[in-house]
Structures are given as structure tokens and as C-alpha cells.
Scaffold this active site. Structure first.
Site, PDB file in Angstrom:
ATOM      1  N   GLU A 130     -10.803  -1.334   5.869  1.00  0.00           N
ATOM      2  CA  GLU A 130      -9.679  -1.607   6.755  1.00  0.00           C
ATOM      3  C   GLU A 130     -10.124  -1.561   8.213  1.00  0.00           C
ATOM      4  O   GLU A 130      -9.612  -2.268   9.048  1.00  0.00           O
ATOM      5  CB  GLU A 130      -8.569  -0.577   6.508  1.00  0.00           C
ATOM      6  CG  GLU A 130      -7.254  -0.942   7.185  1.00  0.00           C
ATOM      7  CD  GLU A 130      -6.208   0.154   7.083  1.00  0.00           C
ATOM      8  OE1 GLU A 130      -6.575   1.314   6.842  1.00  0.00           O
ATOM      9  OE2 GLU A 130      -5.028  -0.158   7.259  1.00  0.00           O
ATOM     10  N   GLU A 185      -6.218   8.988  17.948  1.00  0.00           N
ATOM     11  CA  GLU A 185      -6.585  10.408  18.036  1.00  0.00           C
ATOM     12  C   GLU A 185      -7.494  10.793  16.858  1.00  0.00           C
ATOM     13  O   GLU A 185      -8.476  11.513  17.028  1.00  0.00           O
ATOM     14  CB  GLU A 185      -5.322  11.287  18.033  1.00  0.00           C
ATOM     15  CG  GLU A 185      -4.517  11.227  19.327  1.00  0.00           C
ATOM     16  CD  GLU A 185      -3.830   9.879  19.559  1.00  0.00           C
ATOM     17  OE1 GLU A 185      -3.506   9.193  18.575  1.00  0.00           O
ATOM     18  OE2 GLU A 185      -3.631   9.521  20.731  1.00  0.00           O
ATOM     19  N   GLN A 242       0.822  -1.205   0.000  1.00  0.00           N
ATOM     20  CA  GLN A 242       0.000   0.000   0.000  1.00  0.00           C
ATOM     21  C   GLN A 242       0.860   1.261   0.000  1.00  0.00           C
ATOM     22  O   GLN A 242       1.748   1.392   0.838  1.00  0.00           O
ATOM     23  CB  GLN A 242      -0.871  -0.009   1.258  1.00  0.00           C
ATOM     24  CG  GLN A 242      -1.839   1.144   1.345  1.00  0.00           C
ATOM     25  CD  GLN A 242      -2.527   1.190   2.707  1.00  0.00           C
ATOM     26  OE1 GLN A 242      -1.891   1.019   3.735  1.00  0.00           O
ATOM     27  NE2 GLN A 242      -3.818   1.419   2.715  1.00  0.00           N
ATOM     28  N   GLY A 243       0.593   2.166  -0.918  1.00  0.00           N
ATOM     29  CA  GLY A 243       1.311   3.444  -0.960  1.00  0.00           C
ATOM     30  C   GLY A 243       0.380   4.589  -0.634  1.00  0.00           C
ATOM     31  O   GLY A 243      -0.099   5.297  -1.528  1.00  0.00           O
ATOM     32  N   TYR A 244       0.087   4.742   0.628  1.00  0.00           N
ATOM     33  CA  TYR A 244      -0.798   5.822   1.080  1.00  0.00           C
ATOM     34  C   TYR A 244      -0.003   6.898   1.802  1.00  0.00           C
ATOM     35  O   TYR A 244       0.120   8.012   1.360  1.00  0.00           O
ATOM     36  CB  TYR A 244      -1.869   5.257   2.034  1.00  0.00           C
ATOM     37  CG  TYR A 244      -3.134   4.812   1.363  1.00  0.00           C
ATOM     38  CD1 TYR A 244      -3.104   4.255   0.090  1.00  0.00           C
ATOM     39  CD2 TYR A 244      -4.365   4.925   1.998  1.00  0.00           C
ATOM     40  CE1 TYR A 244      -4.275   3.833  -0.524  1.00  0.00           C
ATOM     41  CE2 TYR A 244      -5.543   4.510   1.389  1.00  0.00           C
ATOM     42  CZ  TYR A 244      -5.495   3.966   0.139  1.00  0.00           C
ATOM     43  OH  TYR A 244      -6.643   3.559  -0.449  1.00  0.00           O
ATOM     44  N   SER A 245       0.552   6.528   2.979  1.00  0.00           N
ATOM     45  CA  SER A 245       1.196   7.532   3.834  1.00  0.00           C
ATOM     46  C   SER A 245       2.454   8.101   3.188  1.00  0.00           C
ATOM     47  O   SER A 245       3.138   7.433   2.416  1.00  0.00           O
ATOM     48  CB  SER A 245       1.597   6.898   5.163  1.00  0.00           C
ATOM     49  OG  SER A 245       0.450   6.540   5.884  1.00  0.00           O
TER      50      SER A 245
END
Lengths: 348, 394
Positions: free
Chosen positions: B244, B381, B126-129
Site C-alpha cells: 500500500e 505520525e 478492506q476490513g482492517y481499522s
């Protein structure tokens, strides 16, 4: 703080910043011999160990505040050098009226008390001495890897006694710890030991209390660094178009940690001031209980407020956090010391 | 409400248990049960076994090779797998990209990629962050500029879990720089063999290696690898994150962890007695067990609402917060039960010294590594922000 102690603190801080920078520590503390021989020699040459022993014992300190100053500096630097066993060794040897010059000069001594089924418990010690030969196992002996001699607590003629065993006479299996630094399993199979103290109960209790005070001071130094790292991060990290430190929810949590750390400082000062007095054990139990609780909170909260970066090996916070959590498992955890306090309550 | 599963669900649960007892290789379950990371080979073997059974992607519709499981069946399956110490099913292909392609992909993309997820030819990551965009995905900067029939991708991704084993990555990339930041994002499939990609390991707190940084320099990606339309990546990302979050309470892992802590507390001693008889430790254990029972029921209440076709609002965020805190508390109790025996840095050399009871040498490492579960997938958070927004709207 007296001028002498302030000078000692400054000198240690300067030395450790140079000899034990936290970036280099990441390599040093996790590979054999799990500390830096050069830093150890440097600490000895600096005379740091003299601050841990009284004048009668050949040192130049040994009070609760001397111990605190040294260990707070070690904690700030996250220094993996095995100074704790030196403190315990100096105290035990002094109680036996032994010379400590070689230990003050940097000879590595380790103290074997805890066992697999009695990690914190003097009453549970099963290692036995018979005709000067020791049989048993000492588990997770801090500083055990690389120590030249061991002071071993063992049952002897119905009393808890203290023996000295040379490293070459025991089977010592050294390893590193998850928070860095050396330890060892020490297997004694009829190992020759020299009787140091025939009735060592009081000396052992005193040494364990001094050690617990030292750990509290070390944790205090480390917590203050973590608080500094956290506040710097809150003031620089941006998410959602603003500094995360602008979020009141995080401000309040960071401030709560600051309040807890002040509480830790106070209880450490109180315990240090009680060294040598009858209530030392109670004060140490209060300190180790509170510091253990606060250190875990500081560690977990600082990581959480950092997000992913806080659990990376490259970031010094992660190593401080590990030390802060694992310090609780040395010389009695929060529950252990709370039980001591509960026991004292019912005796009041 | 009825807290029991229906007869059909109970039959399914028994079927899953029987299957796990027979098909899960013992040496893999041992490794996972000890708290070690399953090896790449473990994960590939287990995937193949599940695929053979047709259970690798049980929620996928039958037309794509799944079972059409609803939320309760998926829950039963995942709980039983966790309790049996099965390796986790790497979610990037089966739980994330699969559903995205089924909803937003072209028939060609579905035909090309879905079978390869199931049979293991593709391992997706996964390339999200990004370094500047952790939970704040809208601020991502990796850009993809159209050049004829390719996108040219430049930028950096981070926290790419198990990227070292992957051959493909799905990425959120910026295709438009003006307007609202959410409106300029696209969802792109990238072959990791494409020139210009570099993957670097990130070592984690306890010393392990499971996440990576991925650097893209003038990486040319065919336009047919765009999923959905250009600039609709935000919609896809939200859809995917919803998936997710559904099993993030991880109560199956907690059930297993609780059983392990209890067994350990019977084995180790303090003051001559088993630790489980120590009132302070027993109080902590009993307290977290009560919390776990409550979150299990909260989870089931959410599932029955979802199964009845109800819209889930705040429930996944609540489950994530509570579920992760409980798991972390159990990790802490396991580490605490060992006392100093948790201190050695885990290594194979140490196994024969038996410092910790068998199966527990990794307890401290597990505790430190699992600090991540309250951070990833939208930190706790962020979940509270989501809950607060819902509350103020309502």
C-alpha cells in the site's frame, strides 16, 4: 472587559447554546435557508444587534470591543446566522446618517461589494450606476439569500458610491456555503437603486475593517473551542496501549497551537482597541493576516491529531475546521492583508 | 546517477500515454479532472478497459493475468494515469488482496478469486481499522471463533473505503486472545451477503460518502476462507501494507494539481492583475513546485533502488510524509486562488452560475477531503515513528 460586555457575552453564550446547539447546526446550516429563522429572531429580540451600532446611530455599542464580544460568542457557538452583513450594513447606513431601527430590529440587509474579478478589491469594482439604475454582478454576497435589501457598491459619476437595492428588484440566486450559512449571487440588470452615499470610499473601507475585525473575533472563539476539543481528545483517546496525549510529540504540537491562539487573542484585542483611531486599518490588517494563518494551522493540526474521526461530518470539529479555513476567504485573505502591511511599510 | 528513464522505459511511457489518449473516456477524465469522485460506473468502465488491455493488474505475474511489471513500470503507468485524470484503480482487489493471495493463498483460493478480481465480478473492500484500532492494528478486537468448519465473526470495522460498492471484504480478525496481541490475528475473506453483516455510511467533512462502518453479528464464515495459517494475519497485514505504501507519494496527482493551480492562477484576478503575477501567491506556488520536483526525484531514487533488488527501509515513509504534505499544499493553493468563490457548497444547481472558473467548483471540497491522505494508510505520525525506530536501530 467591562461588566456590560461581560453580561452581553454571558447572555449571548446562553442564548446561542440553546438556540443554536452545534449538533442541530449540522442540519440547519447546510439546508435552505441555511440558518435558523428562530435563532435570527431570537438574536434580534435579545438586542444583540444594538451592540454593533453606536449610540448616535441608534444602537448601544459599536466599538471594537463590542464587535469582538458579539462575534467571539458567535464563533464559539459556530453560529451560521448572517450577522456579519448586519454589522457592515449598520456601519454603512450610520455613515450615511440613515435610520437603522429596522436593521436593529432584525430586518435582513446584505452588502454587495466583491465581484468575480475583484473579490476583495474596492478599486476593482465594475458594477455601474447610471441615472439611479445599477448594472453588474456581486459575487458570493454573504447573507444574500433571504436578505430583504442590499447595499451595493457601484461606480457612479467617477466615484465609488453606495446604493440601496430592494431584493425584489435584483436577481438573487441563493445558496449555502461549504462551511454553512447563506450567501447569494446578485445580478443587477438596470435595477433601480437609491443613492445612499455619493462618495462611499471611506465608509466602505471602515465597514470592511470593522467586518474583518468581527471575522477575527469569530475565528478566535472557534479556535478556542477547537483547542478544547483537541485537548479532551488527547486525554481520552488510546492507541498503542496509552493515551495519545502521553506522546510528547503530540503534547508539544497541542501546546504550540495554544501559544498561537494566545497570539491571535492579543492581536484581536489590539485591533479592537484601535477602532475609531487612524491606525485601525493597519491593526486590522495585522489581525486578519495573523488570524488567517493561525486559524488554518489550528484547523489542520487539530484534524491531523484526531485522525480519521476529525474529518467526519458527525464530529463537530470538522465543521469548526471548515469555518476556520473558509473565514480566511472573507474580506481579504492572509496574502491580501499582508500586502496592505507591506504597502504601509514602504510608505513609512 | 542517470535521472532519465532508459530507452525501454521511455518507449513504455509513450505507449501508456498513447493508450490513455485513445482509451480513457473523455467524460470520465473531465469528471476526475474537476476533482469530483468518479462514479461507480466510471470506475467499473475504466477497470474493464484496463483489463481488456491487460493493464489492470500490471504488476501481477503473467501466470495470474498480469504483465510482471517492476516498480519503475508501475510508477510510469500510475503517473501517466494520474496526469491524464484517469479514475484511480480501486486498490483493494488488484494491489492488496491479489498479491496476498499470490503469496499466501492456496491454489484453490488463487483459482477462485484472482480471475474474479480482474473481470470485475468481485469488488473487494478492506476490513482492517476498528474504532479502537486506527493506526494501532495490533489492538483490534473483532473476533473469529472456530465452530466446526466455520469461524463465527463478531465485531466492528470502520473506514471501509467504497464498501457500499463491494460484495466481499478481507478482514483482520482476532483468533487468539492470549500471548502477544500481534500473534493472535488471522486474515479472513468474507462474502458481504452473509447474514449478520450490516454496512453503515460515514459522511465526511465536505459532505461526501466514501467510507463505511461494518458490523458483524454471529457471521458464519467457512474455514476455507482463511488465508495462510491461523494466527499469521499480522505477517500478511505487514506484507500488504508494504504494498500500500509504495505509491503513496502520489506525485502524479501533484503534477496534475500543480498544472491546474497554475492555469487557475492565470485566470483569476487580484487588484486587476492575474493572480500568478501576485508575488505572494507566486512565491507559494514556486516553493511547492520546487518541493514537488525534489520528491519526484526522491521517488525515482527509491524506485531504482527497488528495481535493482535493494531493500527499502525508510524511503516509503519519507515519501508518504512529503508527498501528502505537498499534495495538501497544492489543494490549499487551489482553494486560496478562488478566494470567496471557493465558499459555495458544491452542487449541480450552482454550475450555471459560474461562480468559480469551470472545473474549479470543487476546490474547497477537495482540500477538506484530502486532509485524509496524511491520516490513512498509517498516519504521518506513525510514519515518523517508523523512521525514528529505524534511525535509533541504525
Amino acid at each position: 472587559m467591562s461588566d456590560d460586555r461581560r453580561m452581553l457575552a454571558d447572555m449571548l453564550a446562553r442564548f446561542l447554546a440553546d438556540a443554536c446547539p452545534v449538533e442541530a447546526r449540522v442540519d440547519v446550516a447546510y439546508a435552505a435557508p441555511w440558518h435558523s429563522e428562530a435563532a435570527w429572531t431570537g438574536l434580534a429580540e435579545l438586542g444583540a444587534f444594538y451592540a454593533l451600532a453606536s449610540e448616535e446611530a441608534g444602537g448601544m455599542g459599536g466599538t471594537g470591543f463590542d464587535i469582538s464580544v458579539v462575534f467571539e460568542a458567535l464563533g464559539r457557538a459556530l453560529c451560521p446566522e448572517p450577522v456579519l452583513p448586519t454589522l457592515l450594513g449598520l456601519r454603512l447606513l450610520a455613515a450615511a446618517g440613515r435610520h437603522v431601527d429596522d436593521v436593529l430590529a432584525g430586518q435582513r440587509v446584505a452588502v454587495g461589494i466583491g465581484e468575480v474579478d475583484a473579490p476583495y478589491d474596492l478599486d476593482g469594482i465594475e458594477t455601474r450606476a447610471e441615472d439611479g439604475r445599477l448594472t453588474g454582478r456581486k459575487s458570493v454576497v454573504y447573507g444574500g439569500a433571504g436578505a430583504e435589501r442590499f447595499l451595493i457598491a457601484a461606480q457612479n459619476s467617477g466615484k465609488l458610491a453606495l446604493f440601496e437595492v430592494k431584493a425584489k428588484d435584483a436577481q438573487v440566486s441563493g445558496y449555502g456555503m461549504i462551511d454553512g450559512g447563506p450567501a447569494a449571487e446578485v445580478f443587477l440588470d438596470g435595477a433601480p437603486g437609491e443613492l445612499v452615499l455619493a462618495d462611499a470610499q471611506d465608509a466602505l473601507e471602515d465597514a470592511l475593517d470593522a467586518g474583518a475585525l468581527a471575522l477575527c473575533a469569530e475565528a478566535l472563539g472557534a479556535m478556542e473551542v477547537v483547542q478544547g476539543i483537541l485537548i479532551d481528545y488527547l486525554k481520552t483517546r488510546k492507541q498503542f496501549g496509552q493515551l495519545i496525549g502521553a506522546f510528547q510529540a503530540l503534547q508539544h504540537r497541542a501546546i504550540d497551537l495554544g501559544i498561537e491562539i494566545e497570539q491571535a487573542r492579543s492581536i484581536v484585542i489590539l485591533a479592537a482597541s484601535a477602532e475609531g483611531a487612524p491606525e485601525f486599518g493597519k491593526r486590522v490588517a495585522q489581525a486578519k493576516f495573523l488570524v488567517g494563518k493561525i486559524a488554518r494551522l489550528v484547523s489542520e493540526e487539530a484534524i491531523q491529531m484526531h485522525g480519521g474521526i476529525g474529518i467526519t461530518w458527525e464530529y463537530p470539529l470538522a465543521h469548526y475546521a471548515k469555518r476556520l479555513v473558509m473565514i480566511d476567504a472573507q474580506l481579504g485573505d492572509t496574502d491580501w492583508h499582508l500586502e496592505r502591511l507591506m504597502g504601509a511599510l514602504s510608505a513609512e | 546517477m542517470d535521472l532519465n528513464f532508459s530507452p525501454e522505459e521511455q518507449a513504455f511511457q509513450a505507449e501508456v500515454q498513447a493508450f490513455l489518449a485513445e482509451a480513457l473516456p473523455a467524460e470520465i477524465a473531465d469528471r476526475v479532472g474537476r476533482g469530483e469522485e468518479p462514479t461507480r460506473d466510471d470506475m467499473e468502465r475504466w477497470h474493464a478497459i484496463l483489463n481488456e488491455k491487460g493493464w489492470l493488474a500490471g504488476t501481477w505475474p503473467a501466470e495470474f493475468g498480469g504483465q510482471g511489471w517492476g516498480p519503475i513500470e508501475l510508477h510510469i503507468f500510475e503517473e501517466e494515469c494520474a496526469k491524464a485524470s484517469a479514475p484511480r484503480i480501486v486498490p483493494f482487489g488488484t494491489k492488496m488482496l491479489g498479491p496476498v493471495l499470490q503469496k499466501f493463498g492456496t491454489p484453490e483460493q488463487q483459482a477462485e478469486y484472482l480471475p474474479r478480481i480482474l473481470d470485475g465480478r468481485d469488488w473487494w473492500c478492506q476490513g482492517y481499522s476498528e474504532p479502537g484500532a486506527g493506526s494501532d492494528l495490533a489492538s483490534l478486537k473483532t473476533k473469529a471463533e472456530r465452530d466446526g468448519d466455520v469461524y463465527v465473526v463478531n465485531g466492528q470495522k470502520t473506514w471501509t473505503t467504497l464498501g457500499q460498492y463491494a460484495n466481499r471484504i478481507f478482514c483482520l480478525v482476532r483468533t487468539k486472545f492470549e500471548g502477544k496481541p500481534q500473534e493472535g490475528i488471522s486474515f479472513l475473506l468474507i462474502d458481504l451477503d452473509t447474514p449478520g453483516i450490516e454496512m453503515r455510511p460515514i459522511r465526511l467533512i465536505e459532505g461526501g460518502y466514501e467510507v463505511n462502518e461494518v458490523f458483524f453479528t454471529d457471521v458464519r464464515v467457512p474455514v476455507e476462507n482463511l488465508v495462510g495459517e491461523e494466527n499469521m494475519g499480522w505477517t500478511i497485514a505487514k506484507y500488504l501494507l508494504g504494498h500500500e505504501r509504495t505509491n503513496i507519494a502520489g506525485t502524479g496527482f501533484s503534477v496534475q494539481a500543480l498544472a491546474q493551480v497554475k492555469a487557475l492562477a492565470r485566470q483569476v484576478k487580484r487588484r486587476g492583475k492575474a493572480l500568478i503575477e501576485n508575488p505572494l501567491f507566486a512565491a507559494r506556488l514556486a516553493s511547492v513546485e520546487a518541493e514537488l520536483e525534489a520528491v519526484k526525484i526522491t521517488n525515482l531514487r527509491m524506485l531504482s533502488k527497488a528495481a535493482a533488488g535493494g531493500q527499502l527501509g525508510a524511503e516509503p515513509s519519507m515519501l508518504k510524509i512529503k508527498g501528502t504534505v505537498i499534495r495538501q499544499e497544492l489543494n490549499d493553493l487551489a482553494r486560496r486562488a478562488l478566494g470567496p468563490a471557493a465558499a459555495p457548497f458544491p452542487s449541480e444547481d450552482l454550475d450555471n452560475l459560474a461562480i468559480a472558473p469551470k472545473g474549479h467548483a470543487q476546490n474547497a471540497a477537495g482540500y477538506f477531503n484530502n486532509r485524509k491522505i496524511s491520516i490513512y494508510g498509517g498516519s504521518n505520525e506513525i510514519q515518523r515513528n517508523i523512521l525514528a525506530k529505524g534511525m535509533m536501530r541504525g
